[in-house]
Design an enzyme around this catalytic site. Structure first.
Site, PDB file in Angstrom:
ATOM      1  N   LEU A 162     -26.598  -7.014  -2.880  1.00 31.11           N
ATOM      2  CA  LEU A 162     -26.319  -7.508  -4.226  1.00 31.11           C
ATOM      3  C   LEU A 162     -25.717  -8.913  -4.234  1.00 31.11           C
ATOM      4  O   LEU A 162     -24.955  -9.284  -3.338  1.00 31.11           O
ATOM      5  CB  LEU A 162     -25.378  -6.540  -4.946  1.00 31.11           C
ATOM      6  CG  LEU A 162     -25.870  -5.086  -5.030  1.00 31.11           C
ATOM      7  CD1 LEU A 162     -24.858  -4.223  -5.794  1.00 31.11           C
ATOM      8  CD2 LEU A 162     -27.242  -4.989  -5.673  1.00 31.11           C
ATOM      9  N   GLY A 182     -26.752 -12.339  -9.379  1.00 34.28           N
ATOM     10  CA  GLY A 182     -27.845 -11.988 -10.296  1.00 34.28           C
ATOM     11  C   GLY A 182     -27.705 -10.526 -10.690  1.00 34.28           C
ATOM     12  O   GLY A 182     -27.688 -10.178 -11.882  1.00 34.28           O
ATOM     13  N   HIS A 183     -27.550  -9.662  -9.673  1.00 27.69           N
ATOM     14  CA  HIS A 183     -27.304  -8.247  -9.960  1.00 27.69           C
ATOM     15  C   HIS A 183     -25.984  -8.092 -10.722  1.00 27.69           C
ATOM     16  O   HIS A 183     -25.875  -7.293 -11.643  1.00 27.69           O
ATOM     17  CB  HIS A 183     -27.201  -7.443  -8.660  1.00 27.69           C
ATOM     18  CG  HIS A 183     -28.418  -7.504  -7.777  1.00 27.69           C
ATOM     19  ND1 HIS A 183     -28.442  -8.212  -6.595  1.00 27.69           N
ATOM     20  CD2 HIS A 183     -29.639  -6.938  -7.897  1.00 27.69           C
ATOM     21  CE1 HIS A 183     -29.622  -8.069  -6.021  1.00 27.69           C
ATOM     22  NE2 HIS A 183     -30.379  -7.317  -6.784  1.00 27.69           N
ATOM     23  N   ARG A 235     -33.778 -11.970  -1.014  1.00 29.31           N
ATOM     24  CA  ARG A 235     -34.652 -12.573   0.006  1.00 29.31           C
ATOM     25  C   ARG A 235     -34.238 -14.005   0.365  1.00 29.31           C
ATOM     26  O   ARG A 235     -34.707 -14.527   1.370  1.00 29.31           O
ATOM     27  CB  ARG A 235     -36.114 -12.535  -0.439  1.00 29.31           C
ATOM     28  CG  ARG A 235     -36.674 -11.116  -0.462  1.00 29.31           C
ATOM     29  CD  ARG A 235     -38.163 -11.070  -0.726  1.00 29.31           C
ATOM     30  NE  ARG A 235     -38.723  -9.757  -0.474  1.00 29.31           N
ATOM     31  CZ  ARG A 235     -38.987  -8.827  -1.406  1.00 29.31           C
ATOM     32  NH1 ARG A 235     -38.739  -9.083  -2.671  1.00 29.31           N
ATOM     33  NH2 ARG A 235     -39.490  -7.648  -1.070  1.00 29.31           N
ATOM     34  N   GLN A 263     -42.346  -7.258 -14.068  1.00 27.12           N
ATOM     35  CA  GLN A 263     -41.757  -5.922 -13.907  1.00 27.12           C
ATOM     36  C   GLN A 263     -41.077  -5.476 -15.202  1.00 27.12           C
ATOM     37  O   GLN A 263     -41.277  -4.342 -15.653  1.00 27.12           O
ATOM     38  CB  GLN A 263     -40.742  -5.943 -12.766  1.00 27.12           C
ATOM     39  CG  GLN A 263     -39.860  -4.725 -12.675  1.00 27.12           C
ATOM     40  CD  GLN A 263     -38.963  -4.760 -11.450  1.00 27.12           C
ATOM     41  OE1 GLN A 263     -39.403  -4.463 -10.359  1.00 27.12           O
ATOM     42  NE2 GLN A 263     -37.704  -5.123 -11.636  1.00 27.12           N
ATOM     43  N   SER A 294     -31.678 -14.392  -5.137  1.00 26.76           N
ATOM     44  CA  SER A 294     -32.552 -13.307  -4.685  1.00 26.76           C
ATOM     45  C   SER A 294     -32.024 -12.802  -3.351  1.00 26.76           C
ATOM     46  O   SER A 294     -31.535 -13.588  -2.535  1.00 26.76           O
ATOM     47  CB  SER A 294     -33.973 -13.846  -4.496  1.00 26.76           C
ATOM     48  OG  SER A 294     -34.735 -12.934  -3.727  1.00 26.76           O
ATOM     49  N   GLN A 300     -42.981   0.877  -3.041  1.00 24.33           N
ATOM     50  CA  GLN A 300     -43.356  -0.366  -3.724  1.00 24.33           C
ATOM     51  C   GLN A 300     -43.612  -1.514  -2.752  1.00 24.33           C
ATOM     52  O   GLN A 300     -43.866  -2.639  -3.182  1.00 24.33           O
ATOM     53  CB  GLN A 300     -42.295  -0.747  -4.764  1.00 24.33           C
ATOM     54  CG  GLN A 300     -40.976  -1.241  -4.189  1.00 24.33           C
ATOM     55  CD  GLN A 300     -39.919  -1.366  -5.261  1.00 24.33           C
ATOM     56  OE1 GLN A 300     -39.493  -0.392  -5.872  1.00 24.33           O
ATOM     57  NE2 GLN A 300     -39.480  -2.593  -5.523  1.00 24.33           N
TER      58      GLN A 300
HETATM   59  P1  AMP Z   1     -33.834  -6.102  -6.776  1.00 22.68           P
HETATM   60  O1  AMP Z   1     -32.623  -5.627  -6.066  1.00 22.68           O
HETATM   61  O2  AMP Z   1     -34.398  -7.376  -6.243  1.00 22.68           O
HETATM   62  O3  AMP Z   1     -34.863  -5.011  -6.954  1.00 22.68           O
HETATM   63  O4  AMP Z   1     -33.361  -6.462  -8.252  1.00 22.68           O
HETATM   64  C1  AMP Z   1     -32.716  -5.522  -9.068  1.00 22.68           C
HETATM   65  C2  AMP Z   1     -32.630  -6.063 -10.476  1.00 22.68           C
HETATM   66  O5  AMP Z   1     -31.872  -7.266 -10.470  1.00 22.68           O
HETATM   67  C3  AMP Z   1     -34.005  -6.407 -11.067  1.00 22.68           C
HETATM   68  O6  AMP Z   1     -34.019  -6.021 -12.443  1.00 22.68           O
HETATM   69  C4  AMP Z   1     -34.068  -7.897 -10.918  1.00 22.68           C
HETATM   70  O7  AMP Z   1     -34.892  -8.535 -11.875  1.00 22.68           O
HETATM   71  C5  AMP Z   1     -32.610  -8.273 -11.122  1.00 22.68           C
HETATM   72  N1  AMP Z   1     -32.339  -9.585 -10.523  1.00 22.68           N
HETATM   73  C6  AMP Z   1     -32.521  -9.952  -9.233  1.00 22.68           C
HETATM   74  N2  AMP Z   1     -32.199 -11.264  -9.062  1.00 22.68           N
HETATM   75  C7  AMP Z   1     -31.821 -11.726 -10.273  1.00 22.68           C
HETATM   76  C8  AMP Z   1     -31.385 -12.991 -10.766  1.00 22.68           C
HETATM   77  N3  AMP Z   1     -31.293 -14.068  -9.976  1.00 22.68           N
HETATM   78  N4  AMP Z   1     -31.077 -13.100 -12.080  1.00 22.68           N
HETATM   79  C9  AMP Z   1     -31.190 -12.030 -12.916  1.00 22.68           C
HETATM   80  N5  AMP Z   1     -31.592 -10.809 -12.508  1.00 22.68           N
HETATM   81  C10 AMP Z   1     -31.902 -10.651 -11.213  1.00 22.68           C
END
Ligand code: AMP
Length: 283
Positions: free
Chosen positions: A33, A36-37, A187, A153, A185, A61
């Site tokens: 995390l 963003g999360h 990543r 998504q 991200s 996925q």
């Molecule tokens: P993930 O862990 O990548 O599957 O992301 C989980 C949730 O967090 C998803 O709804 C993503 O769109 C959101 N998310 C990931 N990175 C960001 C970001 N930089 N800004 C806003 N939401 C994010």
């Protein structure tokens, strides 16, 4: 903050909260995390009494040549991000808990996945919709939070909830970026500092295209050419796609004559695939 790993424990806790009349916000994630999360979690906290964050790297996925095995994990830091943003519970099941036997039933998507990541990552959104459906049935939240970072998504989940009558409100959240503009991200942790600098070209290109549209260029072929050329000014980049699509249907447009999304996926040094996007809303 509570950490639970089994569906049974999770259900018991949710029932307890619901019996107390508490509203439940839910943030599904794959962990590792970042802020963003964090922004999804704190938004959920502002709209609900209790916030549940799931951490599950969902195998269904990921495509055969994708990064499932090396997807980054750090539960200790995840706990800090969840609690500092007001989260109340982490649900972190093992794969066996979510998929105790071979799965025969999937949630299939159509139309909205017929472009962008939907065609570049076959089966990806089927995996996402299936696991999100399972999580909705397990958590039974009042509201669920998804980032616009994964715009397609979000659109697909909204439609799934409408089509299948899930009793949950979907809340879309803005993209959180680093000070320099790189969309946060999990990543990004694969990138070196130099690669992170080079990756700033993604956001720069999106903003440049927004300005071009403002200045009157509306032909999509022309805009895409300008955008791709700009991305390729960085040596490490390879464009997977750069597209301008109808913001509601995710279908290609020829002219920017409505609300659109500029969406891109770019490989950095052939090893890391980053996505980003910008909404273009007509005034
Ligand atoms: P993930 O862990 O990548 O599957 O992301 C989980 C949730 O967090 C998803 O709804 C993503 O769109 C959101 N998310 C990931 N990175 C960001 C970001 N930089 N800004 C806003 N939401 C994010």
């Amino acid at each position: 903050m509570i950490l639970v790993k089994s569906i049974k424990e999770l259900r018991t806790q949710v029932e307890l909260w619901k019996n107390e009349g508490k509203s439940i916000g839910f943030v599904p994630t794959m962990g590792y995390l970042h802020e963003g999360h964090g922004s999804l979690i704190s938004k959920a906290k502002s709209q609900n009494d209790k916030v549940i964050v799931s951490i599950f790297v969902n195998p269904t996925q990921f495509g055969p040549n994708e990064d499932l095995d090396k997807y980054p994990r750090d539960l200790e830091n995840d706990k800090k991000v969840v609690s500092s943003n007001g989260g109340d519970l982490i649900f972190a099941p093992e794969v066996k808990e979510m998929y105790p036997s071979e799965i025969y039933t999937f949630v299939n998507t159509s139309v909205l996945d017929n472009n962008l990541c939907g065609i570049k990552r076959p089966g990806h959104f089927r995996g996402v919709c299936t696991v999100v459906s399972k999580l909705f049935n397990i958590v039974k939240p009042h509201r669920a939070y998804f980032g616009k970072k994964d715009y397609q998504q979000l659109a697909i989940i909204r439609k799934m909830v409408e089509d299948l009558n899930f009793d949950v409100e979907i809340i879309g959240c803005e993209i959180i970026r680093s000070d320099k503009g790189l969309a946060l991200s999990s990543r990004n942790s694969y990138l070196t500092d130099i690669e992170k600098e080079e990756s700033l070209v993604l956001n720069r290109t999106l903003n440049m295209l927004k300005e071009k549209i403002k200045s009157g260029i509306t032909n999509v072929n022309e805009l895409v050419k300008i955008g791709e050329e700009n991305i390729l000014t960085e040596k490490s980049t390879k464009v997977d796609y750069l597209k301008i699509v109808d913001i509601n249907t995710m279908e290609d447009v020829v002219e920017v004559d409505r609300n659109v999304l500029i969406a891109l996926a770019v490989y950095i040094n052939e090893k890391v695939r980053l996505i980003d996007n910008i909404e273009i809303i007509k005034e």
